[in-house]
Design a protein around this motif. Structure first.
Motif, short mmCIF file in Angstrom:
data_model
loop_
_atom_site.label_atom_id
_atom_site.label_comp_id
_atom_site.label_asym_id
_atom_site.label_seq_id
_atom_site.Cartn_x
_atom_site.Cartn_y
_atom_site.Cartn_z
N PHE A 487 37.00 97.14 21.20
CA PHE A 487 37.65 98.23 20.47
C PHE A 487 36.59 98.92 19.63
O PHE A 487 36.09 98.39 18.65
CB PHE A 487 38.78 97.69 19.60
CG PHE A 487 39.54 98.75 18.84
CD1 PHE A 487 39.56 100.08 19.27
CD2 PHE A 487 40.26 98.43 17.69
CE1 PHE A 487 40.26 101.05 18.58
CE2 PHE A 487 40.96 99.41 16.99
CZ PHE A 487 40.96 100.71 17.44
N SER A 488 36.21 100.13 20.04
CA SER A 488 35.18 100.90 19.36
C SER A 488 35.78 102.23 18.92
O SER A 488 36.15 103.07 19.76
CB SER A 488 33.99 101.14 20.29
OG SER A 488 33.04 101.99 19.69
N ALA A 489 35.89 102.41 17.59
CA ALA A 489 36.47 103.63 17.05
C ALA A 489 35.62 104.16 15.90
O ALA A 489 36.13 104.78 14.96
CB ALA A 489 37.90 103.38 16.58
N SER A 490 34.34 103.94 15.92
CA SER A 490 33.45 104.37 14.84
C SER A 490 33.33 105.88 14.80
O SER A 490 33.67 106.59 15.76
CB SER A 490 32.07 103.73 15.03
OG SER A 490 31.51 104.14 16.26
N ASP A 491 32.85 106.38 13.65
CA ASP A 491 32.57 107.80 13.48
C ASP A 491 33.80 108.67 13.76
O ASP A 491 33.76 109.61 14.55
CB ASP A 491 31.39 108.24 14.36
CG ASP A 491 30.10 107.56 13.95
OD1 ASP A 491 29.66 107.76 12.81
OD2 ASP A 491 29.54 106.81 14.78
N ASN A 492 34.91 108.30 13.14
CA ASN A 492 36.12 109.09 13.18
C ASN A 492 36.59 109.33 11.74
O ASN A 492 35.80 109.19 10.80
CB ASN A 492 37.20 108.40 14.02
CG ASN A 492 37.01 108.63 15.51
OD1 ASN A 492 37.27 109.71 16.02
ND2 ASN A 492 36.54 107.60 16.21
N GLU A 493 37.87 109.67 11.56
CA GLU A 493 38.44 109.92 10.25
C GLU A 493 39.64 109.02 10.01
O GLU A 493 40.61 109.40 9.34
CB GLU A 493 38.82 111.40 10.14
CG GLU A 493 37.63 112.34 10.32
CD GLU A 493 38.03 113.80 10.47
OE1 GLU A 493 39.24 114.09 10.30
OE2 GLU A 493 37.15 114.64 10.74
N LEU A 494 39.61 107.82 10.54
CA LEU A 494 40.71 106.88 10.43
C LEU A 494 40.79 106.34 9.00
O LEU A 494 39.76 106.15 8.34
CB LEU A 494 40.53 105.74 11.43
CG LEU A 494 40.56 106.18 12.90
CD1 LEU A 494 40.10 105.04 13.80
CD2 LEU A 494 41.95 106.65 13.30
N THR A 495 42.02 106.06 8.54
CA THR A 495 42.23 105.65 7.15
C THR A 495 43.17 104.45 7.09
O THR A 495 43.64 103.95 8.11
CB THR A 495 42.85 106.81 6.35
OG1 THR A 495 44.09 107.18 6.96
CG2 THR A 495 41.92 108.01 6.32
N GLY A 496 43.43 104.02 5.86
CA GLY A 496 44.39 102.97 5.60
C GLY A 496 43.81 101.59 5.81
O GLY A 496 42.67 101.42 6.26
N PRO A 497 44.59 100.56 5.49
CA PRO A 497 44.14 99.19 5.75
C PRO A 497 44.23 98.86 7.23
O PRO A 497 44.97 99.50 7.98
CB PRO A 497 45.13 98.36 4.92
CG PRO A 497 46.38 99.18 4.91
CD PRO A 497 45.93 100.62 4.88
N LEU A 498 43.47 97.86 7.63
CA LEU A 498 43.58 97.39 9.01
C LEU A 498 44.88 96.61 9.16
O LEU A 498 45.22 95.79 8.30
CB LEU A 498 42.40 96.48 9.37
CG LEU A 498 41.01 97.12 9.36
CD1 LEU A 498 39.97 96.10 9.83
CD2 LEU A 498 40.95 98.36 10.21
N PRO A 499 45.63 96.83 10.24
CA PRO A 499 46.87 96.06 10.43
C PRO A 499 46.54 94.59 10.67
O PRO A 499 45.58 94.27 11.39
CB PRO A 499 47.49 96.71 11.67
CG PRO A 499 46.34 97.31 12.41
CD PRO A 499 45.36 97.75 11.36
N GLU A 500 47.33 93.71 10.07
CA GLU A 500 47.08 92.27 10.24
C GLU A 500 47.22 91.86 11.70
O GLU A 500 46.62 90.88 12.13
CB GLU A 500 48.04 91.47 9.36
CG GLU A 500 47.73 91.59 7.87
CD GLU A 500 48.44 90.53 7.06
OE1 GLU A 500 48.92 89.55 7.65
OE2 GLU A 500 48.51 90.68 5.83
N SER A 501 48.00 92.59 12.48
CA SER A 501 48.16 92.26 13.89
C SER A 501 46.85 92.35 14.65
O SER A 501 46.68 91.72 15.70
CB SER A 501 49.20 93.19 14.54
OG SER A 501 48.76 94.55 14.45
N LEU A 502 45.90 93.14 14.11
CA LEU A 502 44.59 93.24 14.76
C LEU A 502 43.90 91.88 14.79
O LEU A 502 43.12 91.58 15.70
CB LEU A 502 43.73 94.26 14.01
CG LEU A 502 42.42 94.71 14.67
CD1 LEU A 502 42.68 95.42 15.99
CD2 LEU A 502 41.65 95.63 13.73
#
Length: 979
Positions: A487-502
């Protein structure tokens, strides 16, 4: 009374006419049985009590031609795949009515001089000796006037093809594939007018041209000349072979253009031209080939536009033109190719837009247009055919958004659109495609959220969306993707906490979310047992670093820099074997764990004001002088305690050794001159001198009084091996080669042997490659190790009499001296009576050839498989068996990964890709050596030659560039065994 006996005898003879007639054949067949080693006892029903052999295994009887009396004689001997070993049984040639003979898939291991076949039946029509160990020149066979089928493939025949083959007036099938034939392909083969199949592939022929005389073979249906070191141009007259169905001249060094005369191959189904140096344009006129289903001209230097009529071939299913220099735009007729299921034209110079109706009328299953200069949008109806499985258009200049129709294409398994100029939101339905296992949208300008519908992508293993403008939270539904590995999602504008399900993803190996705006506290890691890379740098995470990270035994890349983590560094992180480690620019405080108190790690902690220890650049040493004092005092006391304990243990071991010295030690005949005694060796066998060991015994490092260092292996004897072990050690000690570990001498008593060998300062390749010192092995060093090891194994196989089978070839049995020269250790020896006599299996898991569970036999081909595994280790940096690979061993993992991605995806990330060409070639050799079929594995002599060719010009060994593809086909033949 005499007359009565005479009448009785005559009556008995009349009752048994057939046994008396067959008696000579019984006698000759028993000579065959006596001359062969039969490990599986398959010839057990060949008994003298049965005076007729017609019911024996492998024997067929029938009346000879012209015999109307009903007499039966041996006409067929089929002993295929019985693991029979020994020289060619010349007694078979005394069966005067023999017409069909097959000894394929055995271990027939002699030469085959003309005299061996001189007396063979002139009735012979079928001779199959393929997949054995035959050596020497090919026999002339000039007396076999009725021979129609001749197969000598997969042996070690050398020299040239005898001119007498041209005098076989009935020959239809000639197969000499995968031997060591090293002259040129002779023109006289064009005189065998009856030939229907000519298979000469994968021989190291001297560079030569394709004989134009082969165009005279008007009945030819299959011409297979792949990997034959061919040069020059493709002869134009080959286009006259109207019955030809399969033309394979791939993997050579052919030059010039593709002749337009190939459009005359009216019956051809498959044309393989890949991996040559062909130039010029792709020929027009191929639309005349109404039966053609596959063209592969990849990896050449073709240029110009792609002809429109290629897409008008009515039965075409597969078109491969990648890695050429085509320019221009895609023909509009490509969109109308009704039968074309596989369309791959990547890595060219195609420009312009993809035709707007592309896919509307063409039911593409596999579409690869990557590595071109295509512009415009992805056609909206590209999946209207409803069967599209792979959409690969990465590395182009495509713009616009993703078409909504892609989300309705439920058959898709791979979408790779990286490195384009795509924009807009990704349709929600694309995130949840049910069969997709790779979704790669990296480096575009796509936006929007990751849809919660991603939960529907239950087969997703790789999700790469880095370098876009995605925003919002990562949905909790991502935790349902049980197969997600990357799972590679670097260099974006994602926010919030990481879901515990991850944290529940059991197969996750790489998580890269750096340079976003994530925040909050990291949850406790629950299921990331396979994680190897974690990069959360450049976010706003806070709270403490979870100590559970220290339990992730496979983690080697950890970057939590540029966040707001607080608290102390968990001491559990010392358990990790980290290649990249960065905690800089956080709010951490307290002591640094002792293992990281090294200048090497200094940059890992910079920018944390609360961290302070005696590392220049972190804080003033004077500020913590008292802490330093107590720390040093503790170290001194601990060192003193350890020293006293070691002295005590050594003293106790010395006493035990002296007690054991009373047992008489016999020194076997020494292998070399040496200047030490058994007492000097025995006195040094302390526990603190142990440097390795296995189930067979321990290995000690012994420094002699003269300053030299040796290694001593203490080997326990088996109960019934008294003299055998000693004889074996003597034989092994006589072996001298620069790539074989030198054995000085052997001491023996009733209980054990002490084998004294040269000391290898850098230990085993396995330890160095997979454990603490892995950074030392750059690619030039790995290549040299591979070459050294191949030369050592080649010596054992080809230069020792009898040949030696290692039986346990693996990276831990390749030792490295101070200069990183590789030498082979721990090999076993046979007694010269063939495979049956080889010692019991010693191979290790992950290195065992796939045929062993069925044959229970170890031979040279088994060693070659194990050597191939070592090559894959050198390329990938992964061990033969590794938890990260799941249920697969390294061979299956490499093969499956290459099928799904590219060769580069299996290359060790620590290697410099400036050596990519060499690395890829060694990878291909490893794949060939690990072919599932033993006959497809090259001999070690050929392996050494191929490895030497790796550093010559890329085209100096045409065979190499074709290995990967063909080794893949060998795996596909046995795909059920890899399920």
């Amino acid at each position: 009374m005499q007359s009565y006996c005479l009448v009785t005898a005559l009556l008995f003879i009349q009752l048994l006419p057939t046994p008396l007639a067959l008696y000579p054949e019984v006698d000759n067949l028993f000579k065959v049985k006596d001359g062969l080693d039969d490990p599986n006892n398959v010839l057990s029903n060949w008994k003298l009590s049965d005076s007729t052999p017609c019911n024996w295994t492998g024997i067929t009887c029938s009346p000879p031609a012209g015999d109307d009396a009903g007499n039966r004689t041996v006409t067929s001997v089929i002993l295929t795949g019985f693991d029979l070993a020994g020289p060619f049984p010349v007694a078979l040639c005394l069966l005067q009515n023999l017409s069909f003979l097959s000894l394929s898939y055995n271990y027939i291991n002699s030469s085959l001089p003309d005299s061996s076949l001189l007396n063979c039946s002139s009735s012979l029509t079928h001779l199959d000796l393929s997949q054995n160990l035959l050596v020497g020149p090919l026999p002339s066979l000039s007396s076999f006037r009725l021979l129609r089928y001749l197969d000598f493939a997969g042996n070690n025949f050398s020299g040239g093809i005898p001119p007498s083959f041209a005098l076989l007036p009935s020959l239809e099938i000639l197969s000499l594939t995968a031997n060591l034939l090293n002259e040129t392909i002779p023109p006289f083969l064009g005189d065998i007018s009856t030939l229907r199949q000519l298979n000469l592939s994968y021989n190291p022929f001297s560079p030569g041209r394709i004989p134009s005389s082969l165009a005279n073979l008007t009945n030819l249906e299959i011409l297979w000349l792949a990997g034959c070191r061919l040069v020059g141009e493709i002869p134009r007259p080959l286009g006259h072979l109207s019955k030809l169905t399969n033309l394979d001249i791939s993997g050579n060094s052919l030059t010039g253009g593709i002749p337009d005369t190939l459009s005359g191959l009216s019956s051809v189904i498959q044309i393989e031209l890949y991996s040559n140096s062909l130039t010029g344009t792709f020929p027009a006129g191929l639309s005349n080939l109404t039966a053609l289903r596959r063209i592969d001209a990849a990896m050449n230097s073709l240029s110009g536009p792609i002809p429109d009529d290629v897409f008008s071939i009515p039965e075409l299913e597969s078109l491969h033109l990648y890695k050429n220099q085509f320019n221009g735009s895609l023909p509009t007729t490509a969109a109308m190719a009704g039968k074309l299921l596989e369309f791959r034209i990547f890595s060219n110079n195609l420009s312009g837009p993809i035709p707007a109706n592309f896919g509307k009328s063409s039911p593409f299953m596999f579409l690869d247009l990557s590595g071109n200069q295509l512009t415009g949008e992805i056609p909206k109806e590209i999946c209207q055919g409803g069967v599209l499985q792979e959409l690969l258009i990465f590395d182009n200049y495509l713009s616009g958004g993703l078409p909504q129709g892609l989300g309705q294409c439920k058959t898709l398994t791979r979408i790779r659109l990286a490195n384009n100029q795509l924009s807009g939101e990704v349709p929600a339905s694309i995130w949840g495609l049910p069969h997709i296992w790779i979704l790669e949208l990296t480096d575009n300008s796509l936006s929007g959220n990751i849809a919660s519908g991603v939960a529907g992508a239950t087969n997703l293993t790789t999700l790469r969306i880095a370098g876009n403008k995605f925003s919002g939270y990562i949905p909790a539904e991502i935790g349902s993707l049980s197969k997600l590995s990357v799972f590679s999602a670097s260099d974006n504008e994602l926010t919030g906490p990481l879901p515990e399900s991850l944290g529940l993803l059991p197969e996750l190996k790489q998580l890269d979310l750096h340079n976003n705006s994530f925040s909050g506290v990291l949850f406790k890691i629950q299921s990331w047992k396979n994680l190897t890379q974690l990069n959360l740098a450049g976010n706003n995470f806070s709270g403490g670093i979870p100590q559970e990270l220290g339990s992730l035994s496979l983690l080697h890349y950890l970057d939590l820099s540029r966040n707001a983590f607080t608290g102390e560094i968990p001491i559990q992180l010392q358990n990790l074997k980290l290649i990249n480690f960065n905690l800089s620019n956080n709010l951490l405080s307290g002591p640094i764990p002792p293992l990281f108190l090294n200048e090497v790690y200094k940059t890992s902690f910079l920018g944390n004001p609360g961290l302070c220890w005696d590392l220049n650049g972190l804080c003033s040493a004077a500020t913590h002088a008292h802490r330093k004092f107590f720390w040093l005092l503790g170290v001194i006391l601990l060192a003193a305690l350890v020293g006293i304990s070691l002295f005590y243990l050594r003293n106790m071991n010395s006493r035990r050794t002296k007690k054991g010295m009373d047992k008489s030690w016999l020194i076997l005949p020494s292998f070399h001159k040496f200047g030490f005694s058994e007492y000097e060796i025995l006195n040094s066998l302390h526990e603190d001198n142990i440097i390795g060991g296995s189930a067979a015994g321990k290995v000690y490092k012994v420094v002699l009084r003269n300053g030299e260092t040796v290694a001593v292996k203490k080997l326990c004897k088996e109960k019934d091996s008294k003299n055998d072990d000693n004889n074996q050690e003597e034989a092994l000690g006589m072996i001298q080669h620069k790539n074989i570990v030198k054995q000085w001498c052997c001491y023996s008593n009733m209980e054990r042997n002490l084998l004294v060998c040269e000391y290898m300062a850098n230990g085993s390749l396995g330890d160095l490659l997979h454990r603490s010192k892995e950074r030392l092995l750059d690619w030039p060093t790995r290549y040299k190790i591979a070459l050294d090891a191949s030369q050592g194994l080649c010596y054992l196989h080809h230069d020792c009499v009898p040949p030696i089978v290692h039986r346990d070839f693996k990276s831990n049995n390749i030792l490295l001296d101070a200069e990183f020269r590789a030498k082979i250790a721990d090999f076993g020896i046979g007694n010269g009576k063939g495979p049956k006599s080889m010692s019991a299996i010693a191979s290790s898991r992950g290195y065992i050839a796939p045929e062993y569970p069925y044959t229970l036999r170890l031979n040279e081909k088994s060693d070659i498989y194990s050597f191939g595994v070592v090559l894959l280790e050198l390329v990938t940096g992964k061990p033969a068996v590794y938890p990260e690979l799941g249920k697969k061993d390294l061979v299956r993992w490499v093969f499956r990964t290459i099928q799904q991605k590219e060769e580069e995806s299996v290359i060790d990330s620590k290697l410099d890709l400036c050596n990519k060409m060499e690395i890829t070639k060694v990878l291909q050799i490893g794949l060939l050596c690990t072919s599932s079929l033993p006959i497809n594995r090259p001999s070690m002599r050929r392996v050494v030659k191929m490895l030497l060719d790796v550093r010559t010009e890329s085209k100096s060994s045409g065979l190499l560039s074709n290995l990967s593809k063909h080794s893949s086909s060998y795996f596909e033949n046995d795909q059920e065994s890899f399920a």
